[in-house]
Design a protein around this motif. Structure first.
Motif, PDB file in Angstrom:
ATOM      1  N   ASP A 106       0.850  -1.191   0.000  1.00 48.54           N
ATOM      2  CA  ASP A 106       0.000   0.000   0.000  1.00 48.54           C
ATOM      3  C   ASP A 106       0.884   1.238   0.000  1.00 48.54           C
ATOM      4  O   ASP A 106       1.982   1.240   0.544  1.00 48.54           O
ATOM      5  CB  ASP A 106      -0.898  -0.010   1.238  1.00 48.54           C
ATOM      6  CG  ASP A 106      -1.984   1.049   1.156  1.00 48.54           C
ATOM      7  OD1 ASP A 106      -2.148   1.626   0.067  1.00 48.54           O
ATOM      8  OD2 ASP A 106      -2.660   1.291   2.161  1.00 48.54           O
ATOM      9  N   THR A 158      -1.259   3.559  -4.759  1.00 50.90           N
ATOM     10  CA  THR A 158      -2.489   2.771  -4.624  1.00 50.90           C
ATOM     11  C   THR A 158      -3.659   3.674  -4.250  1.00 50.90           C
ATOM     12  O   THR A 158      -4.794   3.443  -4.691  1.00 50.90           O
ATOM     13  CB  THR A 158      -2.319   1.670  -3.572  1.00 50.90           C
ATOM     14  OG1 THR A 158      -2.015   2.271  -2.295  1.00 50.90           O
ATOM     15  CG2 THR A 158      -1.179   0.736  -3.943  1.00 50.90           C
ATOM     16  N   CYS A 163      -8.243  -1.023  -6.398  1.00 48.62           N
ATOM     17  CA  CYS A 163      -6.834  -1.192  -6.747  1.00 48.62           C
ATOM     18  C   CYS A 163      -6.504  -2.674  -6.639  1.00 48.62           C
ATOM     19  O   CYS A 163      -6.968  -3.359  -5.720  1.00 48.62           O
ATOM     20  CB  CYS A 163      -5.959  -0.361  -5.808  1.00 48.62           C
ATOM     21  SG  CYS A 163      -4.191  -0.572  -6.085  1.00 48.62           S
ATOM     22  N   ARG A 171      -4.073  -5.800  -5.881  1.00 50.46           N
ATOM     23  CA  ARG A 171      -2.940  -6.115  -5.010  1.00 50.46           C
ATOM     24  C   ARG A 171      -2.509  -7.562  -5.258  1.00 50.46           C
ATOM     25  O   ARG A 171      -3.268  -8.378  -5.805  1.00 50.46           O
ATOM     26  CB  ARG A 171      -3.345  -5.943  -3.547  1.00 50.46           C
ATOM     27  CG  ARG A 171      -3.854  -4.546  -3.193  1.00 50.46           C
ATOM     28  CD  ARG A 171      -2.722  -3.559  -3.038  1.00 50.46           C
ATOM     29  NE  ARG A 171      -1.876  -3.956  -1.930  1.00 50.46           N
ATOM     30  CZ  ARG A 171      -2.137  -3.677  -0.653  1.00 50.46           C
ATOM     31  NH1 ARG A 171      -3.214  -2.984  -0.339  1.00 50.46           N
ATOM     32  NH2 ARG A 171      -1.323  -4.066   0.301  1.00 50.46           N
ATOM     33  N   ARG A 206      -0.199 -10.974  -3.381  1.00 51.85           N
ATOM     34  CA  ARG A 206       0.550 -11.541  -2.272  1.00 51.85           C
ATOM     35  C   ARG A 206       0.726 -13.030  -2.534  1.00 51.85           C
ATOM     36  O   ARG A 206      -0.018 -13.631  -3.328  1.00 51.85           O
ATOM     37  CB  ARG A 206      -0.156 -11.317  -0.944  1.00 51.85           C
ATOM     38  CG  ARG A 206      -1.381 -12.200  -0.717  1.00 51.85           C
ATOM     39  CD  ARG A 206      -1.997 -11.950   0.638  1.00 51.85           C
ATOM     40  NE  ARG A 206      -3.127 -12.852   0.884  1.00 51.85           N
ATOM     41  CZ  ARG A 206      -3.942 -12.748   1.930  1.00 51.85           C
ATOM     42  NH1 ARG A 206      -3.756 -11.792   2.814  1.00 51.85           N
ATOM     43  NH2 ARG A 206      -4.941 -13.590   2.083  1.00 51.85           N
ATOM     44  N   GLU A 243      -8.658  -4.155  -3.585  1.00 48.77           N
ATOM     45  CA  GLU A 243      -8.780  -3.213  -2.471  1.00 48.77           C
ATOM     46  C   GLU A 243      -9.837  -2.174  -2.800  1.00 48.77           C
ATOM     47  O   GLU A 243      -9.795  -1.539  -3.864  1.00 48.77           O
ATOM     48  CB  GLU A 243      -7.444  -2.527  -2.202  1.00 48.77           C
ATOM     49  CG  GLU A 243      -7.490  -1.573  -1.013  1.00 48.77           C
ATOM     50  CD  GLU A 243      -6.141  -0.962  -0.701  1.00 48.77           C
ATOM     51  OE1 GLU A 243      -6.065  -0.115   0.208  1.00 48.77           O
ATOM     52  OE2 GLU A 243      -5.159  -1.323  -1.382  1.00 48.77           O
ATOM     53  N   VAL A 254      -9.537  -5.494   1.632  1.00 46.80           N
ATOM     54  CA  VAL A 254      -8.993  -6.212   0.480  1.00 46.80           C
ATOM     55  C   VAL A 254      -9.627  -7.602   0.433  1.00 46.80           C
ATOM     56  O   VAL A 254      -9.586  -8.341   1.428  1.00 46.80           O
ATOM     57  CB  VAL A 254      -7.458  -6.333   0.558  1.00 46.80           C
ATOM     58  CG1 VAL A 254      -6.921  -7.028  -0.686  1.00 46.80           C
ATOM     59  CG2 VAL A 254      -6.817  -4.959   0.722  1.00 46.80           C
ATOM     60  N   TRP A 307      -9.320 -11.168  -1.260  1.00 46.71           N
ATOM     61  CA  TRP A 307      -8.274 -11.931  -1.949  1.00 46.71           C
ATOM     62  C   TRP A 307      -8.887 -13.092  -2.725  1.00 46.71           C
ATOM     63  O   TRP A 307      -9.785 -13.773  -2.241  1.00 46.71           O
ATOM     64  CB  TRP A 307      -7.252 -12.446  -0.951  1.00 46.71           C
ATOM     65  CG  TRP A 307      -6.487 -11.351  -0.279  1.00 46.71           C
ATOM     66  CD1 TRP A 307      -6.720 -10.804   0.943  1.00 46.71           C
ATOM     67  CD2 TRP A 307      -5.367 -10.646  -0.824  1.00 46.71           C
ATOM     68  NE1 TRP A 307      -5.830  -9.803   1.210  1.00 46.71           N
ATOM     69  CE2 TRP A 307      -4.970  -9.679   0.137  1.00 46.71           C
ATOM     70  CE3 TRP A 307      -4.663 -10.728  -2.024  1.00 46.71           C
ATOM     71  CZ2 TRP A 307      -3.914  -8.818  -0.072  1.00 46.71           C
ATOM     72  CZ3 TRP A 307      -3.594  -9.858  -2.226  1.00 46.71           C
ATOM     73  CH2 TRP A 307      -3.225  -8.925  -1.259  1.00 46.71           C
TER      74      TRP A 307
END
Length: 642
Positions: free
Chosen positions: A45, A49, A59, A61, A63, A78, A84, A86
């Motif tokens: 972040d 962003t 936005c 993201r 991971r 996000e 967020v 996922w």
């Protein structure tokens, strides 16, 4: 890390480290050279962003997680609230519009048009509408809640330019033959797509003929033309008046707030709308405060608008409530400046009650309150301004304690007898005890540790006696002790404890209000000191602040100062430095108090701190400069709760 998809001429850029805006812009332009579109997926972040959230409403993201013995990639969506969602990479879909998750599609369908960037305009703006000019139908500055119009705009110390102006839709479009001044809340709207710029105004007032002519946007018409233009506009109900209408004044712009020192509003001029009247009265009262003088309603009718003379008491009250709304601790109530035969307005207590001033409807100190508030207005609007005294509380000076119930006379007897003592029946005595017990129990949470302990001791016997009276099962020793007590005796005990508790609450409130008053005065003095530092373009060491305590006191008062700061106002506390010339150790706490996101790294914190210094210097420069954009976003609800 880049993923290039030649068949679809699309690139996926996985940005795993932090970048600033200019670095991101260069990379985006380079990637666009051999691709039709780019999807940016960020690992961390940061300011970029937040740019994506502001433009698109979401936005992307990325991971990685270790599941069993393998690393799995997850794509996150996000939202604006910083949450967020996922999704495993294998569940995502690549479409012509980009990398898609279920949450991405939902946000795209519900997200409105991206808002243009906005920058505050310092120094004021005047404008005159240009109805002959057309407004583009697809303008990025259009909004359903605002009027978008073409106008000739003149910022302070700048030439006139034809531009778009966005006005509030809760009032009708102002007449094009007048010139207007934006009183506050002017912002410059900029579209990154190259669609130009626009001026957004929250409030505006009409200029008089003299001021309008000085702007270069208006010229008085010849007398014959003015008379010809004015004749059709005279209502039939006014044609029978003996005094001839002042024709030139019919087409002159009417000033919304004349100088309080003199001058009458033009007679027969256009009527002000409610919003314009509120602004005009507020500006006139502020001018009286600058001149350190009070005024009357008749004077306001002469200097602002003759229509004020026809307002009923109810209409005047509603207008003054709008003038002083919302009630703020750091702003004086300007209605206190209006006098009636040398006294505050007879309905001022109703105005204060509507504004939310506690005890205004029952207090006998309204006259004293108005005198103190007048001094606060003189201090706030004086040239130069000085620290305001604390606002006078209207809470009762002494608690009202009901008289104790009559106590049954005579020594207690072994056998209880049902009889009436001093014309008070046992049933009413029990009911009296029950109500006083409930009242004392309700006030317990307001007491400090010591007073609460004493009040609980007094409650214990009364509650036990009532439990026995209601035939509840009690332990035998407690039963024997309570059975020998009379309800009248318990009433006296409870009411004495209740009176002591009330006095304790009032004393604690007075102490708190006194400290709050001192704190408000300290905040005003500190704000003035920091504003002077900003005007010089410098900083100040924490040891030089005008506060009593340099450690815990500085943390608290700087946090309180920023807690009152508007959303777009620069943080004056950023001008305070430690002995090493760097941010004070508790600058993160100040950001949190201001409702802003708190960065995790010292590098990000230092950038935010330096940017807020630049913003403070720009806002208080002479003349003021445009503020650079803020680097730190507002904190999410979850972070604020923490």
């Amino acid at each position: 890390m880049d993923v290039h998809l030649p068949d679809s001429r699309r690139r996926l850029r996985f940005q795993l480290n932090s970048v600033d805006y200019r670095t991101w812009r260069r990379a985006d332009d380079e990637l666009a050279a051999d691709a039709d579109d780019i999807d940016w997926i960020f690992a961390a972040d940061g300011p970029i962003t937040q740019q994506f959230l502001g433009r698109h409403g979401y936005c992307l993201r990325v991971r990685c997680e270790t599941v069993g013995g393998e690393r799995r990639v997850h794509i996150g969506t996000e939202a604006r609230d910083r949450t967020v969602a996922w999704t495993p990479l294998e569940d995502c879909v690549l479409t012509p519009s980009g990398l898609v998750t279920a949450d991405t599609e939902r946000i795209r369908l519900s997200h409105p048009r991206p808002r243009p960037s906005a920058f505050p305009l310092q120094g004021g703006v005047v404008f005159a509408l240009a109805p002959e000019a057309k407004v583009p139908a697809d303008s990025p500055f259009a909004s359903e809640r605002r009027h978008l119009l073409a106008a000739d705009v003149k910022p302070l110390d700048s030439p006139i330019v034809r531009a778009l102006i966005s006005l509030p839709a809760d009032s009708p479009v102002p007449p094009a033959e007048h010139v207007y001044r934006v009183t506050d809340g002017a912002r410059l709207l900029v579209s990154e797509a190259g669609a130009g710029w626009a001026v957004e105004a929250k409030r505006y007032v009409r200029l008089n003929a003299h001021d309008a002519q000085r702007t270069g946007l208006w010229t008085p018409p010849p007398p014959a033309a003015a008379e010809q233009a004015a004749t059709p506009e005279v209502p039939k109900s006014r044609q029978s008046r003996t005094e001839p209408p002042a024709a030139p004044k019919k087409t002159e712009p009417v000033r919304a707030a004349r100088s309080a020192s003199g001058g009458e509003a033009p007679k027969g001029g256009p009527l002000l709308s409610h919003a314009e009247m509120v602004t005009a009265v507020r500006d006139a009262l502020a001018q009286h405060a600058r001149l350190q003088s009070t005024t009357t309603w008749d004077t306001l009718a002469r200097t602002v608008s003759p229509a004020l003379a026809k307002y009923s008491d109810t209409g005047r009250r509603d207008l003054l409530v709008a003038v002083d709304s919302p009630l703020r601790d750091h702003a004086p109530v300007l209605s206190a400046l209006i006098r009636d035969r040398g006294e505050p307005l007879p309905y001022l207590f109703r105005v204060l009650s509507e504004l939310g001033v506690r005890h205004a409807a029952t207090s006998h100190r309204i006259k004293r309150w108005a005198a103190v508030e007048t001094e606060r207005a003189f201090a706030a609007y004086g040239v130069p301004p000085r620290p305001m005294p604390a606002r006078l509380p209207l809470s009762p000076a002494q608690p009202v304690v009901p008289p104790p119930a009559p106590v049954p006379s005579g020594p207690p007897t072994a056998a209880p007898k049902h009889k009436v003592t001093r014309a008070v029946s046992e049933a009413s005595t029990v009911q009296h005890l029950r109500s006083r017990t409930a009242e004392l129990e309700a006030i317990l949470p307001l007491l400090g540790k010591g007073p609460r302990k004493r009040a609980r001791r007094s409650l214990s016997s009364a509650q036990t006696w009532l439990a026995l009276h209601d035939a509840e099962v009690l332990p035998l020793p407690q039963h024997d002790t309570v059975a020998r007590k009379k309800p009248g005796f318990l009433i006296v005990v409870v009411e004495e404890a209740l009176e002591t508790a009330r006095e304790s609450v009032v004393a604690a409130k007075r102490f708190r209000e006194m400290n709050e008053g001192k704190q408000l005065t300290g905040i005003v003095a500190l704000e003035t000191q920091l504003a002077n530092v900003a005007a010089r373009g410098g900083t100040i060491e924490i040891g030089q602040l005008k506060i009593t305590s340099k450690n815990h006191g500085a943390r608290r008062i700087l946090g309180d100062l920023e807690r009152e700061t508007g959303t777009d106002d620069p943080m004056l506390s950023a001008l305070v430095v430690g002995k090493n010339g760097r941010p004070v150790p508790f600058f993160r706490d100040i950001l949190k108090a201001a409702g802003l996101a708190v960065p995790q790294t010292d590098e990000a914190l230092l950038k935010i701190w330096r940017r807020e210094q630049e913003r403070a210097h720009a806002a208080h420069a002479n003349p003021p400069r445009p503020l650079p954009p803020r680097l730190v976003p507002r904190a999410s609800h979850a972070e604020s709760a923490k």
